[in-house]
Enzyme design. Structure first.
Site, PDB file in Angstrom:
ATOM      1  N   CYS A  44       4.352   8.374   1.550  1.00  0.00           N
ATOM      2  CA  CYS A  44       4.325   7.452   0.524  1.00  0.00           C
ATOM      3  C   CYS A  44       5.655   6.558   0.522  1.00  0.00           C
ATOM      4  CB  CYS A  44       4.476   7.903  -0.814  1.00  0.00           C
ATOM      5  SG  CYS A  44       4.674   6.980  -2.085  1.00  0.00           S
ATOM      6  N   CYS A  49       2.681   3.986   0.392  1.00  0.00           N
ATOM      7  CA  CYS A  49       3.066   3.189  -0.932  1.00  0.00           C
ATOM      8  C   CYS A  49       3.864   2.324  -1.112  1.00  0.00           C
ATOM      9  CB  CYS A  49       2.972   4.052  -2.088  1.00  0.00           C
ATOM     10  SG  CYS A  49       2.106   5.728  -1.869  1.00  0.00           S
ATOM     11  N   LYS A  52       4.007  -0.686   1.801  1.00  0.00           N
ATOM     12  CA  LYS A  52       2.695  -1.291   1.582  1.00  0.00           C
ATOM     13  C   LYS A  52       2.656  -2.328   0.429  1.00  0.00           C
ATOM     14  CE  LYS A  52       0.106  -0.128  -1.361  1.00  0.00           C
ATOM     15  NZ  LYS A  52      -0.800   0.993  -1.211  1.00  0.00           N
ATOM     16  N   TYR A 178      -9.219   2.616   0.578  1.00  0.00           N
ATOM     17  CA  TYR A 178      -7.999   1.957   0.089  1.00  0.00           C
ATOM     18  C   TYR A 178      -7.200   1.140   1.286  1.00  0.00           C
ATOM     19  CZ  TYR A 178      -7.673   5.416  -3.968  1.00  0.00           C
ATOM     20  OH  TYR A 178      -7.971   6.222  -5.107  1.00  0.00           O
ATOM     21  N   GLU A 182      -6.826  -2.914   1.219  1.00  0.00           N
ATOM     22  CA  GLU A 182      -5.425  -3.325   1.008  1.00  0.00           C
ATOM     23  C   GLU A 182      -4.807  -4.170   1.993  1.00  0.00           C
ATOM     24  OE1 GLU A 182      -3.802   0.149  -2.371  1.00  0.00           O
ATOM     25  OE2 GLU A 182      -3.183   0.168  -0.235  1.00  0.00           O
ATOM     26  N   HIS A 439      -2.107 -11.024 -27.805  1.00  0.00           N
ATOM     27  CA  HIS A 439      -2.566 -12.274 -27.455  1.00  0.00           C
ATOM     28  C   HIS A 439      -1.575 -13.451 -27.036  1.00  0.00           C
ATOM     29  CE1 HIS A 439      -5.825 -15.380 -27.637  1.00  0.00           C
ATOM     30  NE2 HIS A 439      -5.025 -16.179 -28.105  1.00  0.00           N
ATOM     31  N   GLU A 444      -5.918  -7.497 -23.696  1.00  0.00           N
ATOM     32  CA  GLU A 444      -6.465  -7.547 -25.030  1.00  0.00           C
ATOM     33  C   GLU A 444      -8.063  -7.498 -24.998  1.00  0.00           C
ATOM     34  OE1 GLU A 444      -5.991 -10.972 -27.533  1.00  0.00           O
ATOM     35  OE2 GLU A 444      -5.843 -12.231 -25.558  1.00  0.00           O
TER      36      GLU A 444
HETATM   37  P1  NDP Z   1     -10.333   6.484   2.524  1.00  0.00           P
HETATM   38  O1  NDP Z   1     -11.043   8.012   2.842  1.00  0.00           O
HETATM   39  O2  NDP Z   1     -10.139   5.954   1.348  1.00  0.00           O
HETATM   40  O3  NDP Z   1     -11.367   5.619   3.365  1.00  0.00           O
HETATM   41  C1  NDP Z   1     -11.932   5.803   4.747  1.00  0.00           C
HETATM   42  C2  NDP Z   1     -12.880   4.746   5.150  1.00  0.00           C
HETATM   43  O4  NDP Z   1     -12.875   4.887   6.655  1.00  0.00           O
HETATM   44  C3  NDP Z   1     -13.952   4.972   4.229  1.00  0.00           C
HETATM   45  O5  NDP Z   1     -14.498   3.595   4.291  1.00  0.00           O
HETATM   46  C4  NDP Z   1     -14.846   5.648   5.285  1.00  0.00           C
HETATM   47  O6  NDP Z   1     -16.368   5.543   5.201  1.00  0.00           O
HETATM   48  C5  NDP Z   1     -14.587   5.054   6.791  1.00  0.00           C
HETATM   49  N1  NDP Z   1     -14.761   6.001   7.573  1.00  0.00           N
HETATM   50  C6  NDP Z   1     -14.248   7.222   7.866  1.00  0.00           C
HETATM   51  N2  NDP Z   1     -14.517   7.654   9.044  1.00  0.00           N
HETATM   52  C7  NDP Z   1     -15.049   6.768   9.639  1.00  0.00           C
HETATM   53  C8  NDP Z   1     -15.547   6.628  11.053  1.00  0.00           C
HETATM   54  N3  NDP Z   1     -15.777   7.601  11.978  1.00  0.00           N
HETATM   55  N4  NDP Z   1     -16.142   5.225  11.488  1.00  0.00           N
HETATM   56  C9  NDP Z   1     -15.967   4.387  10.839  1.00  0.00           C
HETATM   57  N5  NDP Z   1     -15.606   4.297   9.470  1.00  0.00           N
HETATM   58  C10 NDP Z   1     -15.046   5.349   8.925  1.00  0.00           C
HETATM   59  O7  NDP Z   1      -9.052   6.638   3.583  1.00  0.00           O
HETATM   60  P2  NDP Z   1      -7.871   5.624   3.620  1.00  0.00           P
HETATM   61  O8  NDP Z   1      -7.457   5.717   5.263  1.00  0.00           O
HETATM   62  O9  NDP Z   1      -8.379   4.169   3.232  1.00  0.00           O
HETATM   63  O10 NDP Z   1      -6.957   6.040   2.731  1.00  0.00           O
HETATM   64  C11 NDP Z   1      -6.539   7.436   2.932  1.00  0.00           C
HETATM   65  C12 NDP Z   1      -6.030   8.081   1.470  1.00  0.00           C
HETATM   66  O11 NDP Z   1      -4.760   7.789   1.334  1.00  0.00           O
HETATM   67  C13 NDP Z   1      -7.075   7.532   0.351  1.00  0.00           C
HETATM   68  O12 NDP Z   1      -8.140   8.796   0.103  1.00  0.00           O
HETATM   69  C14 NDP Z   1      -6.046   7.834  -0.841  1.00  0.00           C
HETATM   70  O13 NDP Z   1      -6.207   9.003  -1.238  1.00  0.00           O
HETATM   71  C15 NDP Z   1      -4.657   7.341  -0.174  1.00  0.00           C
HETATM   72  N6  NDP Z   1      -4.340   6.041  -0.465  1.00  0.00           N
HETATM   73  C16 NDP Z   1      -4.052   5.613  -1.703  1.00  0.00           C
HETATM   74  C17 NDP Z   1      -3.450   4.348  -2.122  1.00  0.00           C
HETATM   75  C18 NDP Z   1      -3.483   3.924  -3.396  1.00  0.00           C
HETATM   76  O14 NDP Z   1      -3.466   4.978  -4.264  1.00  0.00           O
HETATM   77  N7  NDP Z   1      -3.312   2.783  -3.632  1.00  0.00           N
HETATM   78  C19 NDP Z   1      -3.348   3.360  -1.047  1.00  0.00           C
HETATM   79  C20 NDP Z   1      -3.778   3.949   0.194  1.00  0.00           C
HETATM   80  C21 NDP Z   1      -4.058   5.141   0.617  1.00  0.00           C
HETATM   81  P3  NDP Z   1     -17.204   6.142   4.074  1.00  0.00           P
HETATM   82  O15 NDP Z   1     -16.693   5.629   2.953  1.00  0.00           O
HETATM   83  O16 NDP Z   1     -18.451   5.940   4.488  1.00  0.00           O
HETATM   84  O17 NDP Z   1     -16.860   7.721   4.265  1.00  0.00           O
END
Ligand code: NDP
Length: 458
Positions: A44, A49, A52, A178, A182, A439, A444
């Site tokens: 983080c 976090c 980023k 996510y 982002e 307001h 709101e």
């Molecule tokens: P996520 O699990 O959110 O997203 C992963 C993405 O990659 C999904 O779209 C998934 O598709 C896709 N994917 C997975 N495997 C493959 C593959 N082999 N080929 C192509 N696409 C694939 O992971 P992130 O890496 O974005 O983030 C990791 C974690 O970090 C999150 O789960 C979150 O908990 C945390 N995080 C939180 C943030 C916040 O609170 N603002 C910011 C950044 C991270 P599909 O949906 O089809 O599985």
């Protein structure tokens, strides 16, 4: 003489590990060591976090300079300097790391730099040297996962994206979660040509469908090229004589050239090589440590928290889990974390704030009424920007309880945090309606939405 060297050894000094060690030492007077083989602060603070969000702040100025013209400002000649932003971000991380060292020191925690491995239920080897302990807490977090395709070694992850020496002119980001969403927003706002490759039919699987659609449309309107239901099959470097970069072969696009490829295809628990299974700890899918509601593993003396357990992978949840473990071990009664109604945000452009059930989840278990509002934020009446905000309430028809609050639009993470308290208290729609709005704000709208969506749109 004490039976063990320590009461608690924590492996991993990320958000959860630092919080747990600090509480065990400062609140409960325990003898605690925390082991870390990288920078204190973990994902983080060092690779997620915090850096980023600093880049997200930096990127927002691009639109702010444009929007200012509608408010009488002119002749602004902004010049963006990526290395300067990266240097400022890195300096801030150094400052935060010093703060973490100080907090641990002042709490009386021994910081041990090295790689910890569980040798038996009461021994952690740190770079080969054994340290005995009554309890062990595994807080090793997660690490980016990349699929095994030809040329994947040429791609970067969010780890490297936060330290790029220069801003790419063209970038392909793979993933629709996510991190992908982002970073697509950051690079696009700063002027890169961004292609987002998503294997599903939309971004952000698991979020409310209306939220996903609104953000997708806003991202496309801002110039991000979205390739849904698509896969990258291989990556090849291009000769430097031809300008360098990479060519990608995709399912539905014969070939695309780009300067940089970033994978944001999820993260996996960081548990390999920790000696956990040998010590009797059960690991599940993708190496996640299996724990009970008190974060205890199959071994009585070993606990695990945060992304290493792959429950709800969010920093504030790891903090809660860390405090719950120390209270369970050293307090009067065991404490389990309540995972209901955890608010979360996506720091996209525009951002998302969300708490409670999506419409799709709510409909699976309840009869619901939906209240939704889509509007042009007041800022953009004069800026002229064609950007819309969306707010949505999901209400249980039988009890009038608000089950979900969702927003896409400026400040939505700040706004939804407050509504998360209301949901935690079991607020009803009638109580939302009885709340007087502030307001003029966007927030709101959440207390003035009276018109439920007609049943057929519901
Ligand atoms: P996520 O699990 O959110 O997203 C992963 C993405 O990659 C999904 O779209 C998934 O598709 C896709 N994917 C997975 N495997 C493959 C593959 N082999 N080929 C192509 N696409 C694939 O992971 P992130 O890496 O974005 O983030 C990791 C974690 O970090 C999150 O789960 C979150 O908990 C945390 N995080 C939180 C943030 C916040 O609170 N603002 C910011 C950044 C991270 P599909 O949906 O089809 O599985």
């Amino acid at each position: 003489m004490a039976r063990y060297d320590y009461d608690l050894i924590v492996i991993g000094a990320g958000s959860g590990g630092v919080r747990a060690s600090r509480f065990a030492a400062a609140e409960y007077g325990k003898r605690v060591a925390v082991v870390e083989n990288s920078r204190v602060g973990g994902t983080c603070v060092m690779r997620g976090c915090v850096p980023k969000k600093l880049l997200v702040y930096g990127a927002h100025f691009a639109e702010a300079f444009e929007d200012a013209q509608g408010y009488g400002w002119s002749d602004a000649q902004p010049n963006f300097d990526w290395p300067k932003l990266i240097a400022a971000k890195s300096a801030e991380l150094n400052r935060l790391e010093d703060v973490y060292h100080r907090i641990l020191r002042e709490s009386g925690v021994d910081e041990i730099n090295g790689t910890g491995k569980v040798a038996d239920p009461h021994t952690v080897e740190i770079d080969g040297k054994p340290h005995t302990t009554e309890h062990i807490l595994v807080a090793t977090g997660g690490w980016p996962f990349m699929p095994d395709i030809p040329g994947i070694e040429h791609a970067i992850t969010s780890n490297e994206a936060l330290d790029l020496p220069e801003l790419p002119k063209r970038i392909v980001i793979v993933g629709g979660g996510y991190i992908a969403v982002e970073f697509a927003g950051v690079f696009n706002a700063l002027g890169a040509d961004v292609h987002l490759v998503v294997r599903g039919d939309n971004i952000l699987r698991g979020f409310d469908n209306a939220v996903r659609n609104v953000l997708r449309d806003e991202m496309v309107a801002k110039g991000i090229h979205l390739h849904c239901e698509n896969h990258v099959n291989s990556i090849e470097p291009l000769p430097s004589a031809a300008g360098g970069g990479f060519s990608l072969h995709m399912d539905q696009v014969e070939m695309m050239e780009t300067d940089l490829i970033m994978y944001a295809t999820g993260r996996r628990p960081n548990t390999a090589g920790l000696g956990l299974e040998e010590a009797g700890v059960e690991l599940g899918r993708n190496g996640a440590v299996i724990v009970d509601e008190y974060s205890k593993t199959a071994v009585d003396s070993i606990y695990a928290i945060g992304d290493a357990t792959d429950r709800v992978n969010l920093t504030p949840v790891a903090l809660e889990e860390g405090m719950a473990v120390t209270a369970t071990l050293y307090g009067d009664t065991p404490v389990a974390v309540d995972y209901s109604n955890i608010a979360s945000a996506v720091f996209s452009h525009p951002p998302i704030g969300s708490v409670g059930l999506s419409e799709e989840e709510a409909r699976a278990a309840h009869d619901v009424d939906i209240y939704m509002s889509r509007f042009k934020p007041m800022l953009h009446t004069l800026s002229g920007r064609d950007e819309h905000a969306m707010m949505k309430l999901i209400v249980d028809r039988a009890t009038d309880k608000v089950l979900g609050v969702h927003m896409v639009g400026a400040d939505s993470p700040e706004i939804v945090q407050g509504f998360a308290v209301a949901l935690k208290c079991g607020a009803t729609k009638a109580q939302f309606d009885a709340t007087v709005g502030i307001h003029p704000t966007a927030a709101e709208e959440f207390v003035t939405m009276r018109q439920k969506l007609p049943e057929h749109e519901n």
